[in-house]
Design a protein around this motif. Structure first.
Motif, PDB file in Angstrom:
ATOM      1  N   SER A  50       0.849  -1.192   0.000  1.00 54.15           N
ATOM      2  CA  SER A  50       0.000   0.000   0.000  1.00 54.15           C
ATOM      3  C   SER A  50       0.883   1.241   0.000  1.00 54.15           C
ATOM      4  O   SER A  50       2.084   1.168   0.291  1.00 54.15           O
ATOM      5  CB  SER A  50      -0.928   0.021   1.220  1.00 54.15           C
ATOM      6  OG  SER A  50      -0.179   0.180   2.408  1.00 54.15           O
ATOM      7  N   GLN A  51       0.265   2.356  -0.312  1.00 55.09           N
ATOM      8  CA  GLN A  51       0.949   3.641  -0.218  1.00 55.09           C
ATOM      9  C   GLN A  51      -0.087   4.744  -0.078  1.00 55.09           C
ATOM     10  O   GLN A  51      -1.203   4.636  -0.574  1.00 55.09           O
ATOM     11  CB  GLN A  51       1.864   3.886  -1.416  1.00 55.09           C
ATOM     12  CG  GLN A  51       1.180   4.000  -2.752  1.00 55.09           C
ATOM     13  CD  GLN A  51       2.172   4.290  -3.856  1.00 55.09           C
ATOM     14  OE1 GLN A  51       3.158   4.985  -3.652  1.00 55.09           O
ATOM     15  NE2 GLN A  51       1.923   3.751  -5.035  1.00 55.09           N
ATOM     16  N   ASP A  52       0.309   5.781   0.643  1.00 53.71           N
ATOM     17  CA  ASP A  52      -0.541   6.959   0.787  1.00 53.71           C
ATOM     18  C   ASP A  52       0.382   8.163   0.975  1.00 53.71           C
ATOM     19  O   ASP A  52       1.591   8.060   0.762  1.00 53.71           O
ATOM     20  CB  ASP A  52      -1.548   6.794   1.934  1.00 53.71           C
ATOM     21  CG  ASP A  52      -0.903   6.542   3.285  1.00 53.71           C
ATOM     22  OD1 ASP A  52       0.263   6.938   3.500  1.00 53.71           O
ATOM     23  OD2 ASP A  52      -1.570   5.952   4.157  1.00 53.71           O
ATOM     24  N   ASP A  53      -0.168   9.292   1.393  1.00 55.08           N
ATOM     25  CA  ASP A  53       0.634  10.501   1.565  1.00 55.08           C
ATOM     26  C   ASP A  53       1.652  10.375   2.693  1.00 55.08           C
ATOM     27  O   ASP A  53       2.630  11.120   2.739  1.00 55.08           O
ATOM     28  CB  ASP A  53      -0.266  11.711   1.835  1.00 55.08           C
ATOM     29  CG  ASP A  53      -1.100  12.074   0.616  1.00 55.08           C
ATOM     30  OD1 ASP A  53      -0.716  11.687  -0.509  1.00 55.08           O
ATOM     31  OD2 ASP A  53      -2.123  12.755   0.789  1.00 55.08           O
ATOM     32  N   ASN A  54       1.442   9.441   3.612  1.00 53.74           N
ATOM     33  CA  ASN A  54       2.301   9.315   4.790  1.00 53.74           C
ATOM     34  C   ASN A  54       3.388   8.249   4.681  1.00 53.74           C
ATOM     35  O   ASN A  54       4.450   8.391   5.290  1.00 53.74           O
ATOM     36  CB  ASN A  54       1.456   9.014   6.034  1.00 53.74           C
ATOM     37  CG  ASN A  54       0.463  10.109   6.300  1.00 53.74           C
ATOM     38  OD1 ASN A  54       0.798  11.282   6.261  1.00 53.74           O
ATOM     39  ND2 ASN A  54      -0.779   9.728   6.547  1.00 53.74           N
ATOM     40  N   ILE A  56       4.946   4.364   2.468  1.00 53.13           N
ATOM     41  CA  ILE A  56       4.909   3.276   1.494  1.00 53.13           C
ATOM     42  C   ILE A  56       5.097   1.996   2.298  1.00 53.13           C
ATOM     43  O   ILE A  56       5.978   1.927   3.154  1.00 53.13           O
ATOM     44  CB  ILE A  56       6.036   3.423   0.455  1.00 53.13           C
ATOM     45  CG1 ILE A  56       5.821   4.686  -0.387  1.00 53.13           C
ATOM     46  CG2 ILE A  56       6.118   2.182  -0.432  1.00 53.13           C
ATOM     47  CD1 ILE A  56       6.968   4.996  -1.326  1.00 53.13           C
ATOM     48  N   ARG A  67       7.097  -0.631   6.693  1.00 50.56           N
ATOM     49  CA  ARG A  67       6.489   0.694   6.500  1.00 50.56           C
ATOM     50  C   ARG A  67       7.606   1.725   6.435  1.00 50.56           C
ATOM     51  O   ARG A  67       8.402   1.854   7.361  1.00 50.56           O
ATOM     52  CB  ARG A  67       5.552   1.011   7.657  1.00 50.56           C
ATOM     53  CG  ARG A  67       4.800   2.305   7.491  1.00 50.56           C
ATOM     54  CD  ARG A  67       3.884   2.561   8.691  1.00 50.56           C
ATOM     55  NE  ARG A  67       3.064   3.711   8.488  1.00 50.56           N
ATOM     56  CZ  ARG A  67       3.465   4.968   8.660  1.00 50.56           C
ATOM     57  NH1 ARG A  67       4.698   5.219   9.051  1.00 50.56           N
ATOM     58  NH2 ARG A  67       2.634   5.960   8.453  1.00 50.56           N
ATOM     59  N   ARG A  70       7.076   8.519   4.164  1.00 52.44           N
ATOM     60  CA  ARG A  70       7.336   9.327   2.961  1.00 52.44           C
ATOM     61  C   ARG A  70       8.437  10.357   3.202  1.00 52.44           C
ATOM     62  O   ARG A  70       9.186  10.679   2.294  1.00 52.44           O
ATOM     63  CB  ARG A  70       6.065  10.053   2.525  1.00 52.44           C
ATOM     64  CG  ARG A  70       5.064   9.174   1.861  1.00 52.44           C
ATOM     65  CD  ARG A  70       5.411   8.981   0.423  1.00 52.44           C
ATOM     66  NE  ARG A  70       4.351   8.206  -0.213  1.00 52.44           N
ATOM     67  CZ  ARG A  70       4.377   7.853  -1.459  1.00 52.44           C
ATOM     68  NH1 ARG A  70       5.393   8.185  -2.213  1.00 52.44           N
ATOM     69  NH2 ARG A  70       3.406   7.137  -1.968  1.00 52.44           N
TER      70      ARG A  70
END
Length: 91
Positions: A50-54, A56, A67, A70
């Protein structure tokens, strides 16, 4: 690590043989290796969980998900070399 192979022959013998002979020709996105280079020069590779703004999150065999914040990522993306390098299948 790999996809579930139940029903692998459902698309016919020709498709099955093509996938055996050239396994990297059509890889599902969830099974492509993902590479992250951190700001301190460390390189981590795994399946992109998964990845998001916070962060990878990389999935690695026989290990817990990794985890990576970013704020610590210098570079991230799909490397040119596939998970199964060309010629790894001998038949």
């Amino acid at each position: 690590m790999g996809p579930v192979l139940d029903g692998a022959g459902a698309n016919g013998v020709e498709s099955l043989l093509r996938n055996i002979v050239t396994p990297n020709a059509a890889m599902e996105a969830g099974y492509r290796r993902f590479r992250v280079e951190t700001r301190d020069g460390e390189v981590q590779e795994g399946l992109l969980a998964s990845q998001d703004d916070n962060a990878i999150v990389l999935r690695q065999p026989n290990s817990e998900d990794l985890r990576i914040p970013r704020s610590n990522v210098r570079r991230a993306g799909l490397p040119e070399r596939p998970l199964c390098p060309k010629g790894c299948w001998k038949g």
